[in-house]
Enzyme design. Structure first.
Site: not given
Lengths: 523, 84
Positions: A51, A172, A174, A184, A187, A218, A285, A326
């Protein structure tokens, strides 16, 4: 732990971060025992995937750490935990709205005042312990991936009860939410070859990130998109979005690899991405800040002492593990770990006699009833929907993904003006039973508290850190990435009372390991 | 309950869910399609809106089939909604 500290741009508290990381394997195993359908390896172990930002050996190389249930980990978790609640005979008060916290003169929290929507009745929930798991407030922004329910009700209640909100300038974004709807677009679309284009049909990411192009991180992609829009190269009649183009991909690839995205684009943008590009904008987000808590899930006052009877976990709370940004997957880990620790704290505090049932103050409902009465009797006031829309557009324009000094100052003035309109909202329907107009007006009372906290905290923080990026705090040799540790390595505390700002130090001392010293955050 | 109350309750069920996609789809359906439904389909929509997200979302995204025929008709209409 290092990845979370680095992700937070060193604004996360290292005692809470160590606690969360140490508890992680335990809560994953516990979830597994609750029936969570984690993906498996061939040997039958829980499958772990790589991740973004997950590394081993202090950022040396990528590692497989994220436990997942296909692409619906959050949903599967919700299901497993809901079943545990059914088993425990938890009583849910569905179609109720909590309005205000009840605190006595000593500051102890004694429950909440809530409205039953079916009857319009206002009731006190007199409690020994109150735990907030009320989620974030992503609806303060015009473009948000959050559901409509995320109006910051817990934050509004805490702020009105005199509790500070911590680090609210950090949100945050996106890069690819569907313009208008906010839904959303993963990605993975850019991973499959999707290209971002401006009104001149230019692949503008080539200018901002010549190597990574559309696959840059991002924040880089989001800022590039906003720059294009701000400089007049946005698309559509209002030039307020850019385009995500996959028309050059083989339709068979789109159908095979991105079927869900095609459906989302058709349903929410009215566009078949096989034939035309998808309108997208950077979209709010996740909220990193919130009600200040310690790693035990206890809400804390400015000096760090627990507020008796009050606990919080998840997006409403700021433990603080996310700091200025985050790390991916940590939202779910946060709510598992601190949901559990807050529950454990309730048990400990009850056993030790720290908390218990106290008498309600005589005037406990006065403030709430005054608010409801004002709404019932207001004439010639402001329209709720129009005021909310103005709030959301102001937050998006003045306090979005890329922040400018003058825009922030103007934004503070505008939000304080909007606050005056919120104080005189008018609803035409005055009925008691199922009056949704009243509830929407009460939600707006909460949104404005979060909007003020965010705009004022952001205007004050004169550096760039994590998700808070200011044009007037650029990347220099003295302050890499615009971060100014000498003056700004500290948590913001916004108080509703006169919009006062205080600051408190970041906890750099973990529970048992060595402190992770300040370092430039680069990936 | 009166019609106004029933409709307000239904609107709340449609637009205060745990997923933005569901808020948008159900809200749009309520505004545009619901007024055109016959009584049986309208009742089926109320039943669907009362479901938890974990039950309803799989029906909408097609990963689970509807057991009830009228509900299946309404779900098909829901899947065709285009949010403006």
């Amino acid at each position: 732990m290092y990845d979370t500290v680095k992700g937070s741009d060193w604004l996360g508290d290292q005692d809470a971060i160590e606690y969360m990381c140490r508890m992680a394997p335990e809560v994953v195993v516990e979830l597994e025992h609750f029936g969570m359908p984690f993906d498996r390896t061939d040997e039958g172990k829980i499958y772990q995937r790589p991740f973004g930002g997950h590394m081993s050996n202090f950022g040396e190389k990528p590692v497989r750490r994220a436990c997942a249930a296909a692409d619906r980990t959050g949903h599967a978790m919700l299901h497993a935990l809901y079943q545990r609640n059914v088993r425990a005979n938890t009583q849910f008060f569905v179609e109720w709205m909590a309005l205000d916290l009840i605190r006595d003169d000593s500051g102890q929290v004694l429950g909440v005042i809530a409205l039953e929507m079916e009857t319009g009745e206002v009731v006190a929930f007199h409690a020994k312990a109150t735990v907030f798991a009320t989620g974030g407030a992503g609806r303060i922004f015009y473009s948000s991936t959050n559901a409509f329910i995320n109006t910051g009700d817990g934050l509004g209640m805490a702020a009105r009860a005199g509790i500070a909100l911590e680090d609210m300038e950090f949100w945050q974004f996106h890069p690819t939410g569907v313009a208008g709807a906010g839904v959303l677009i993963t990605e993975g679309v850019r991973g499959e070859g999707g290209i971002l284009r401006n009104s001149a049909n230019e692949r503008f990411m080539e200018r901002y990130a010549p190597n990574a192009k559309d696959l840059a991180s991002r924040d880089v992609v989001s800022r590039a998109m906003v720059t294009e829009i701000n400089e007049g190269r946005g698309c559509g009649p209002n030039k307020d979005f850019v385009l995500l183009d996959i028309t050059h991909l083989d339709p068979a690839t789109i159908m095979k690899r991105l079927p869900g995205i095609r459906e989302i684009s058709i349903q929410f943008a009215g566009i078949d991405p096989i034939k035309a590009p998808i309108p997208v904008v950077p979209t709010c987000h996740y909220q990193m800040g919130g009600v200040p808590t310690n790693y035990k899930g206890q809400v804390v006052a400015d000096d760090g002492t627990p507020v008796k009877g009050f606990y919080a976990a998840g997006e409403v709370a700021c433990a603080s593990v996310h700091g200025a940004n985050r790390l991916g997957t940590n939202s779910l880990l946060d709510l598992l770990v601190f949901g559990k620790s807050s529950g454990d704290s309730v048990i400990d505090d009850l056993k030790s006699g720290t908390i218990g049932l106290k008498e309600l103050p005589v005037d406990y409902a006065e403030r709430t009833m005054a608010r409801l009465n004002r709404l019932n009797t207001q004439t010639g006031g402001a329209d709720v929907n129009a005021t909310r829309l103005e709030l959301q557009r102001t937050m998006q324009k003045h306090c979005g993904v890329f922040r400018f000094k003058d825009m922030l100052s103007e934004g503070v003035a505008k939000i304080l003006d909007i606050e005056k309109a919120v104080a005189r909202t008018e609803i035409k329907d005055k009925s008691q039973v199922w009056n949704t107009a009243r509830v929407e007006a009460l939600e707006l009372d909460n949104l404005i508290e979060v909007a003020k906290a965010t705009m004022i905290s952001a205007e004050a923080r004169k550096e760039s850190r994590g998700a808070h990026v200011r044009d007037d705090a650029p990347d220099t040799a003295a302050n890499p990435n615009g971060r100014d540790d000498i003056n700004w390595h500290k948590h913001t505390l916004w108080h509703r009372d006169a919009n006062r700002l205080d600051y408190k130090p970041v906890i750099m001392k973990p529970l048992s390991v060595e402190s992770i010293a300040l370092k430039t955050r680069s990936y | 309950m009166e019609d106004r109350e029933n409709l307000n309750r239904l609107r709340w069920r449609c637009t205060r869910r745990a997923m933005l996609e569901m808020d948008l789809l159900l809200g749009e359906f309520l505004d545009r399609i619901f007024p055109t439904l016959g009584p049986e389909q309208a009742a089926a929509f109320v039943t669907l809106a009362d479901m938890e997200d974990l039950e309803l979302w799989p029906l909408i995204n097609g990963s689970r089939e509807c057991a009830d025929a009228v509900q299946a008709e309404v779900v098909a209409l829901l899947r065709n909604v285009r949010v403006k």
